[in-house]
Design a protein around this motif. Structure first.
Motif, PDB file in Angstrom:
ATOM      1  N   LYS A  32      50.866 -57.445  -5.419  1.00  0.00           N
ATOM      2  CA  LYS A  32      49.510 -57.250  -4.888  1.00  0.00           C
ATOM      3  C   LYS A  32      49.531 -57.482  -3.375  1.00  0.00           C
ATOM      4  N   PRO A  33      49.938 -56.468  -2.620  1.00  0.00           N
ATOM      5  CA  PRO A  33      50.038 -56.615  -1.163  1.00  0.00           C
ATOM      6  C   PRO A  33      48.693 -56.973  -0.533  1.00  0.00           C
ATOM      7  N   THR A  34      48.762 -57.734   0.567  1.00  0.00           N
ATOM      8  CA  THR A  34      47.549 -58.134   1.278  1.00  0.00           C
ATOM      9  C   THR A  34      47.622 -57.682   2.745  1.00  0.00           C
ATOM     10  N   THR A  35      48.073 -56.478   2.955  1.00  0.00           N
ATOM     11  CA  THR A  35      48.135 -55.907   4.291  1.00  0.00           C
ATOM     12  C   THR A  35      46.732 -55.506   4.722  1.00  0.00           C
ATOM     13  N   VAL A  36      46.268 -56.001   5.870  1.00  0.00           N
ATOM     14  CA  VAL A  36      44.923 -55.644   6.310  1.00  0.00           C
ATOM     15  C   VAL A  36      44.901 -54.265   6.991  1.00  0.00           C
ATOM     16  N   ARG A  37      45.975 -53.936   7.710  1.00  0.00           N
ATOM     17  CA  ARG A  37      46.049 -52.610   8.348  1.00  0.00           C
ATOM     18  C   ARG A  37      46.660 -51.615   7.355  1.00  0.00           C
ATOM     19  N   ARG A  38      45.981 -51.460   6.230  1.00  0.00           N
ATOM     20  CA  ARG A  38      46.540 -50.709   5.112  1.00  0.00           C
ATOM     21  C   ARG A  38      46.528 -49.203   5.320  1.00  0.00           C
ATOM     22  N   THR A  39      45.793 -48.699   6.313  1.00  0.00           N
ATOM     23  CA  THR A  39      45.811 -47.256   6.609  1.00  0.00           C
ATOM     24  C   THR A  39      47.119 -46.837   7.260  1.00  0.00           C
ATOM     25  N   VAL A  40      47.888 -47.808   7.750  1.00  0.00           N
ATOM     26  CA  VAL A  40      49.181 -47.486   8.378  1.00  0.00           C
ATOM     27  C   VAL A  40      50.286 -48.366   7.792  1.00  0.00           C
ATOM     28  N   ALA A  41      50.209 -48.589   6.472  1.00  0.00           N
ATOM     29  CA  ALA A  41      51.197 -49.457   5.818  1.00  0.00           C
ATOM     30  C   ALA A  41      51.698 -48.819   4.530  1.00  0.00           C
ATOM     31  N   PHE A  42      53.009 -48.749   4.394  1.00  0.00           N
ATOM     32  CA  PHE A  42      53.593 -48.216   3.165  1.00  0.00           C
ATOM     33  C   PHE A  42      53.353 -49.134   1.975  1.00  0.00           C
ATOM     34  N   SER A  43      52.958 -50.382   2.222  1.00  0.00           N
ATOM     35  CA  SER A  43      52.617 -51.284   1.123  1.00  0.00           C
ATOM     36  C   SER A  43      51.472 -50.734   0.285  1.00  0.00           C
ATOM     37  N   ARG A 209      39.721 -52.447  12.531  1.00  0.00           N
ATOM     38  CA  ARG A 209      41.047 -51.809  12.492  1.00  0.00           C
ATOM     39  C   ARG A 209      41.775 -52.136  11.206  1.00  0.00           C
ATOM     40  N   GLY A 210      41.389 -53.237  10.563  1.00  0.00           N
ATOM     41  CA  GLY A 210      42.019 -53.626   9.309  1.00  0.00           C
ATOM     42  C   GLY A 210      41.034 -54.326   8.401  1.00  0.00           C
ATOM     43  N   MET A 211      41.179 -54.115   7.097  1.00  0.00           N
ATOM     44  CA  MET A 211      40.306 -54.766   6.122  1.00  0.00           C
ATOM     45  C   MET A 211      40.961 -54.689   4.745  1.00  0.00           C
ATOM     46  N   LEU A 212      41.028 -55.826   4.066  1.00  0.00           N
ATOM     47  CA  LEU A 212      41.521 -55.813   2.695  1.00  0.00           C
ATOM     48  C   LEU A 212      40.616 -54.962   1.815  1.00  0.00           C
ATOM     49  N   GLN A 213      41.179 -54.423   0.756  1.00  0.00           N
ATOM     50  CA  GLN A 213      40.367 -53.616  -0.142  1.00  0.00           C
ATOM     51  C   GLN A 213      39.603 -54.485  -1.127  1.00  0.00           C
ATOM     52  N   LYS A 214      38.624 -53.890  -1.728  1.00  0.00           N
ATOM     53  CA  LYS A 214      37.720 -54.596  -2.640  1.00  0.00           C
ATOM     54  C   LYS A 214      38.483 -55.312  -3.755  1.00  0.00           C
ATOM     55  N   ASP A 215      38.018 -56.532  -4.038  1.00  0.00           N
ATOM     56  CA  ASP A 215      38.484 -57.362  -5.164  1.00  0.00           C
ATOM     57  C   ASP A 215      39.865 -57.977  -4.975  1.00  0.00           C
ATOM     58  N   VAL A 216      40.422 -57.897  -3.776  1.00  0.00           N
ATOM     59  CA  VAL A 216      41.665 -58.622  -3.505  1.00  0.00           C
ATOM     60  C   VAL A 216      41.340 -60.113  -3.435  1.00  0.00           C
ATOM     61  N   SER A 217      42.133 -60.934  -4.083  1.00  0.00           N
ATOM     62  CA  SER A 217      41.920 -62.377  -4.074  1.00  0.00           C
ATOM     63  C   SER A 217      42.316 -62.960  -2.717  1.00  0.00           C
ATOM     64  N   VAL A 218      41.451 -63.828  -2.187  1.00  0.00           N
ATOM     65  CA  VAL A 218      41.695 -64.456  -0.892  1.00  0.00           C
ATOM     66  C   VAL A 218      41.474 -65.966  -1.010  1.00  0.00           C
ATOM     67  N   PHE A 219      41.951 -66.678  -0.019  1.00  0.00           N
ATOM     68  CA  PHE A 219      41.697 -68.122   0.056  1.00  0.00           C
ATOM     69  C   PHE A 219      41.037 -68.429   1.398  1.00  0.00           C
ATOM     70  N   LYS A 220      40.378 -69.561   1.482  1.00  0.00           N
ATOM     71  CA  LYS A 220      39.662 -69.927   2.697  1.00  0.00           C
ATOM     72  C   LYS A 220      40.600 -69.909   3.901  1.00  0.00           C
ATOM     73  N   GLY A 221      40.198 -69.184   4.940  1.00  0.00           N
ATOM     74  CA  GLY A 221      40.989 -69.087   6.157  1.00  0.00           C
ATOM     75  C   GLY A 221      41.984 -67.950   6.177  1.00  0.00           C
ATOM     76  N   MET A 222      42.160 -67.265   5.067  1.00  0.00           N
ATOM     77  CA  MET A 222      43.139 -66.177   4.973  1.00  0.00           C
ATOM     78  C   MET A 222      42.714 -64.987   5.834  1.00  0.00           C
ATOM     79  N   LYS A 223      43.666 -64.410   6.549  1.00  0.00           N
ATOM     80  CA  LYS A 223      43.397 -63.198   7.319  1.00  0.00           C
ATOM     81  C   LYS A 223      43.039 -62.076   6.366  1.00  0.00           C
ATOM     82  N   SER A 224      41.854 -61.520   6.551  1.00  0.00           N
ATOM     83  CA  SER A 224      41.344 -60.499   5.637  1.00  0.00           C
ATOM     84  C   SER A 224      41.007 -59.195   6.335  1.00  0.00           C
TER      85      SER A 224
END
Length: 262
Positions: A32-43, A209-224
């Motif tokens: 479950k990748p957590t790349t925020v710049r997902r429009t330019v990521a092979f993840s 420029r970057g945003m995690l997609q809906k319903d990705v699990s995050v923790f407090k302070g995590m770059k999203s």
């Protein structure tokens, strides 16, 4: 054959450059990748099966046979393999640790004939053959054959006069619900996302420029996500200057090490 650990946006910029130079590439990712710049990521192929970044396709593979077919078709293979065990099967000539974890999660200098690592957490000559500097500034992309990269400061690089304000961070543990899409313009104080029912506010004017997609699990302070004050929409869908510079450093390291390693 190159095996890259990690397929986030910086790793993707490196892979794109190396692929265009003729290298065969396999990239590993977590489930479950957590790349925020997902429009330019092979993840993102882990979710969407196939993505294209600046003319290069990354396609999800499930086994070695898939990898061979994807590469023979001129594409980059992505495989979910957190510990990069596929290396034992494909026996790459080069391993690049591009996880950008700020620490070594298990890369060894004898894992392949050439081992390269990106950023802090590695020592050239001990963990790998070369470390590539990833900190924005004068030394970005530098090849280091003895020693380490600049230590992680915990402060994001300066872009358009802003550092930590650029980062969209989760306010609580939970699942993220984006309000703004990548490419949207926002003002300081706008709600850009929610974690559960708690809003996350933009800390500056700019473009998302970057945003995690809906319903990705995050923790407090995590770059999203992140906001770019330069407000160039095209930057949201193209490889960054930072990734291109790091890619140039990796290419230099490969050519140098090919000629100079015993």
């Amino acid at each position: 054959m190159i095996l890259m650990k990690g397929a986030g946006d910086l790793a993707t910029g490196v892979a794109n450059r190396l692929k265009k130079c003729g290298f065969d590439i396999v990239m590993t990712e977590i489930s479950k990748p957590t790349t925020v710049r997902r429009t330019v990521a092979f993840s993102q192929a882990v979710y969407d099966k196939e993505v294209e970044v600046e003319g290069i396709k990354g396609i999800l593979a499930s086994k070695k046979e898939d990898i061979n077919k994807i590469i023979s078709d001129g594409n980059i293979a992505i495989i979910v393999d957190e510990e990069a065990k596929i290396a034992d099967e494909i026996k790459p000539d080069i391993i690049i640790d591009a996880i950008i974890a700020k620490k070594n999660l298990g890369t060894h200098i004898d894992d392949a004939p050439i081992v390269i690592a990106l950023g802090p957490g590695f020592t050239a000559g001990v963990d790998c053959d070369c470390v590539i500097e990833t900190k924005r500034g004068h030394y970005l992309g530098k090849t280091i054959y003895s020693g380490s990269a600049i230590p992680n400061t915990g402060v994001p690089g300066n872009v358009g006069g802003f550092t930590k304000e650029r980062i969209i961070r989760a306010t609580h543990d939970g699942k993220i619900l984006p309000v703004s899409k990548i490419g949207d313009y926002v003002k300081k104080g706008d709600i850009v996302a929610y974690v559960n029912e708690t809003p996350i506010f933009a800390q500056l004017d700019g473009i998302v420029r970057g945003m995690l997609q809906k319903d990705v699990s995050v923790f407090k302070g995590m770059k999203s996500g992140d906001i770019d004050p330069r407000c160039e929409k095209d930057h949201c869908f193209t490889i960054s200057d930072k990734a291109r510079s790091i890619g140039g450093g990796v290419l230099e390291a490969i050519l140098y090490l090919r000629n100079n390693l015993d």
